[in-house]
Design an enzyme around this catalytic site. Structure first.
Site, PDB file in Angstrom:
ATOM      1  N   THR A  15       0.862  -1.191   0.000  1.00 17.47           N
ATOM      2  CA  THR A  15       0.000   0.000   0.000  1.00 17.47           C
ATOM      3  C   THR A  15       0.895   1.237   0.000  1.00 17.47           C
ATOM      4  O   THR A  15       1.478   1.575   1.018  1.00 17.47           O
ATOM      5  CB  THR A  15      -0.912   0.034   1.245  1.00 17.47           C
ATOM      6  OG1 THR A  15      -0.090  -0.100   2.419  1.00 17.47           O
ATOM      7  CG2 THR A  15      -1.927  -1.077   1.233  1.00 17.47           C
ATOM      8  N   SER A 259       4.815   8.745  10.644  1.00 19.15           N
ATOM      9  CA  SER A 259       3.757   8.043   9.921  1.00 19.15           C
ATOM     10  C   SER A 259       4.029   8.096   8.425  1.00 19.15           C
ATOM     11  O   SER A 259       4.885   8.851   7.963  1.00 19.15           O
ATOM     12  CB  SER A 259       2.390   8.674  10.221  1.00 19.15           C
ATOM     13  OG  SER A 259       2.182   9.796   9.383  1.00 19.15           O
ATOM     14  N   LYS A 260       3.280   7.294   7.678  1.00 17.10           N
ATOM     15  CA  LYS A 260       3.438   7.252   6.212  1.00 17.10           C
ATOM     16  C   LYS A 260       3.233   8.633   5.595  1.00 17.10           C
ATOM     17  O   LYS A 260       3.755   8.922   4.533  1.00 17.10           O
ATOM     18  CB  LYS A 260       2.407   6.288   5.610  1.00 17.10           C
ATOM     19  CG  LYS A 260       2.916   4.864   5.492  1.00 17.10           C
ATOM     20  CD  LYS A 260       1.957   4.041   4.654  1.00 17.10           C
ATOM     21  CE  LYS A 260       2.575   2.698   4.293  1.00 17.10           C
ATOM     22  NZ  LYS A 260       1.736   1.890   3.441  1.00 17.10           N
ATOM     23  N   ARG A 261       2.441   9.479   6.274  1.00 16.96           N
ATOM     24  CA  ARG A 261       2.121  10.795   5.708  1.00 16.96           C
ATOM     25  C   ARG A 261       3.270  11.791   5.884  1.00 16.96           C
ATOM     26  O   ARG A 261       3.293  12.822   5.240  1.00 16.96           O
ATOM     27  CB  ARG A 261       0.834  11.339   6.343  1.00 16.96           C
ATOM     28  CG  ARG A 261      -0.406  10.618   5.857  1.00 16.96           C
ATOM     29  CD  ARG A 261      -1.663  11.125   6.522  1.00 16.96           C
ATOM     30  NE  ARG A 261      -1.708  10.792   7.937  1.00 16.96           N
ATOM     31  CZ  ARG A 261      -2.027   9.597   8.404  1.00 16.96           C
ATOM     32  NH1 ARG A 261      -2.318   8.622   7.575  1.00 16.96           N
ATOM     33  NH2 ARG A 261      -2.057   9.362   9.706  1.00 16.96           N
ATOM     34  N   ASP A 262       4.218  11.513   6.791  1.00 13.40           N
ATOM     35  CA  ASP A 262       5.345  12.429   6.986  1.00 13.40           C
ATOM     36  C   ASP A 262       6.291  12.319   5.794  1.00 13.40           C
ATOM     37  O   ASP A 262       6.716  11.214   5.440  1.00 13.40           O
ATOM     38  CB  ASP A 262       6.102  12.088   8.282  1.00 13.40           C
ATOM     39  CG  ASP A 262       5.248  12.318   9.513  1.00 13.40           C
ATOM     40  OD1 ASP A 262       4.499  13.307   9.518  1.00 13.40           O
ATOM     41  OD2 ASP A 262       5.321  11.509  10.455  1.00 13.40           O
TER      42      ASP A 262
END
Length: 489
Positions: A15, A259-262
């Site tokens: 993902t 997190s993945k969003r950083d």
């Protein structure tokens, strides 16, 4: 001491882009397997059809190869426990879920989401644990038939034992969970799709995994998996429960979990910026582990020789981009020059290079490369450092121009040009003496005198050693650039 029976796994979901926390988990598993001369199983957990993609799957394989990780079983390699993609193992999970139900370890639960929410709120209000309350644990055939008649489709829940579960975590020591904090949990959705809570431990059991090394965020699922293992052993599906080790969180800015969003978590970002795999892995290994108190720089081979998961620090580790860059810079300096020039190649071509391909001069590049190698933090910085050699004229960087071209710079540049014209261009020392002498005539030390010359010739206030750069560029190109700067002034 080597233990060839060690079997560990790395099992990401495809993902999005791989992130550095995932890479650190892969690194610790790979190093543990290699240290013990054991087996690394690479497994793809792609049961979430809505989020998983083939593009992400290919990115994962590419990332593993770029990082230098090899695996003993898994995609492209095969092995005795194939297939290694969960989406191709659905029949296995369906069969085992049925076996668990037949043996009384799992049951159908007909509770709706709304009913569960109401009962959870009531439990919270009464100061009790708000997990599943066992409502469907012991339904009679009549009760089940009534729910089916209402058109309800059940999920499958695993029946947790009414006893404390204690295990010895390889990183954290002994941990105990009380039964009231680990209620019965879902293993198959109402549509028949198996959940992570079933497929992950089932695959670990069938693939004979001996050690599960994973992130701390999965710690709370461990007592559930241990109970499931006990059931799988009883059914003859598993041989033994693996040892568990939960790796510390990687923290980002403001001490929040990365997190993945950083942006700084994306592995692609580090590849695009030109981090070396060995530099990035050296830094990531320090997030929870160290070779010794006084050594931050080491090879992956040295890490493998020394790595023991019991030495991992359980406390959260903070990701520090500046330190990551500094360690990468050290690894760049450790390369031999030929290796360095080859690794820079992508940044010396389109789309990174601003010069025309025919203006690239291989001979000049080979001469300047050793000077560049000692100054880069990441390989992508090479483009700005050497563009003055291959562009018809230097870049115009307004901040550099304003900083260097102070009042009186035109007079200094005229004197410097005169002295450089008479200098010996086969010797950087002679070029340095020319600029030094020009500075002395204008009451300036070398640092102040060379700044306008540097900006006139290279376009920037910072860069590679000036006099070596001048020599490599050559008199016939350097002096016209000083003339152009004088005209502009």
């Amino acid at each position: 001491m080597a233990n060839a029976n060690v079997r560990v796994r790395f099992c990401p979901s495809p993902t999005g882009n791989p992130h550095v926390g995932l890479v650190r988990t892969a690194l610790f598993n790979w190093a543990f397997a290699r240290h013990h001369e054991g087996t690394l199983v690479f497994r793809i957990e792609d049961t979430d059809a809505a989020r998983d993609s083939e593009e992400s799957y290919n990115q994962l394989l590419d990332s593993m190869r770029w990082l230098g990780f090899d695996w003993d079983e898994g995609p492209e390699v095969g092995g005795p426990h194939a297939p290694y993609r969960q989406s191709q193992r659905m029949d296995i999970y369906k069969g085992i879920a049925q076996q668990l139900q037949d043996a009384g370890h799992a049951y159908h639960c007909y509770c709706s989401t709304e009913e569960l929410d109401v009962r959870r709120e009531a439990a919270r209000a009464a100061g009790k644990p708000s997990g599943y309350d066992g409502h469907c644990r012991d339904l009679t055939d009549e009760q089940k038939a009534a729910y089916v008649a209402e058109g309800r489709t059940p999920i499958v829940r695993f029946r947790m034992p009414d006893e404390a579960i204690t295990f010895d975590d390889l990183v954290r020591g002994e941990i105990t969970y009380l039964p009231e904090n680990v209620p019965d949990y879902g293993i198959v959705r109402a549509n028949g799709a198996p959940l992570y809570t079933l497929v992950n431990p089932v695959d670990d059991a069938l693939m004979e995994i001996t050690h599960v090394l994973r992130g701390e965020d999965l710690l709370s699922s461990t007592p559930r998996q241990i109970a499931l293992y006990k059931a799988l052993i009883e059914l003859g599906i598993a041989k033994e429960t693996p040892a568990f080790g939960h790796l510390p969180y990687v923290m980002g800015e403001g001490n929040k979990k990365l997190s993945k969003r950083d942006p700084e978590s994306s592995l692609n970002l580090y590849r695009e910026r030109g981090f070396l795999p060995e530099g990035l892995l050296n830094y990531l290994s320090l997030l929870g582990w160290s070779l010794s108190a006084d050594r931050d720089i080491f090879t992956i081979g040295e890490m493998v020789a020394a790595f023991d998961v019991t030495d991992v620090n359980p406390n959260p580790a903070r990701f520090d981009l500046k330190k990551c860059e500094a360690i990468n810079a050290d690894h760049i300096r450790l390369l031999d020059v030929k290796d360095f020039t080859e690794r820079c190649a992508p940044w010396l071509k389109a789309p990174f290079a601003p010069w025309a391909p025919e203006d690239f001069d291989e001979a000049k590049w080979q001469v300047i490369a050793p000077y560049a190698q000692s100054r880069l933090k990441v390989l992508s910085e090479i483009t700005d450092n050497v563009d003055f050699l291959f562009l018809p004229e230097p870049v115009f960087d307004e901040a550099s121009w304003t900083k260097a071209m102070k009042e009186g710079s035109d007079a200094l540049l005229r004197t410097a040009r005169e002295k450089l014209d008479a200098a010996d261009w086969s010797s950087p020392e002679s070029l340095k003496e020319a600029v030094l002498a020009a500075g002395e005539e204008h009451g300036l030390k070398l640092g102040k005198a060379q700044a306008p010359v540097r900006v006139a010739v290279t376009g920037r206030t910072v860069g590679l050693p000036l006099f070596e750069s001048l020599q490599i560029l050559g008199k016939e190109k350097a002096l016209p650039r000083i003339d152009a700067a004088l005209a502009k002034l």
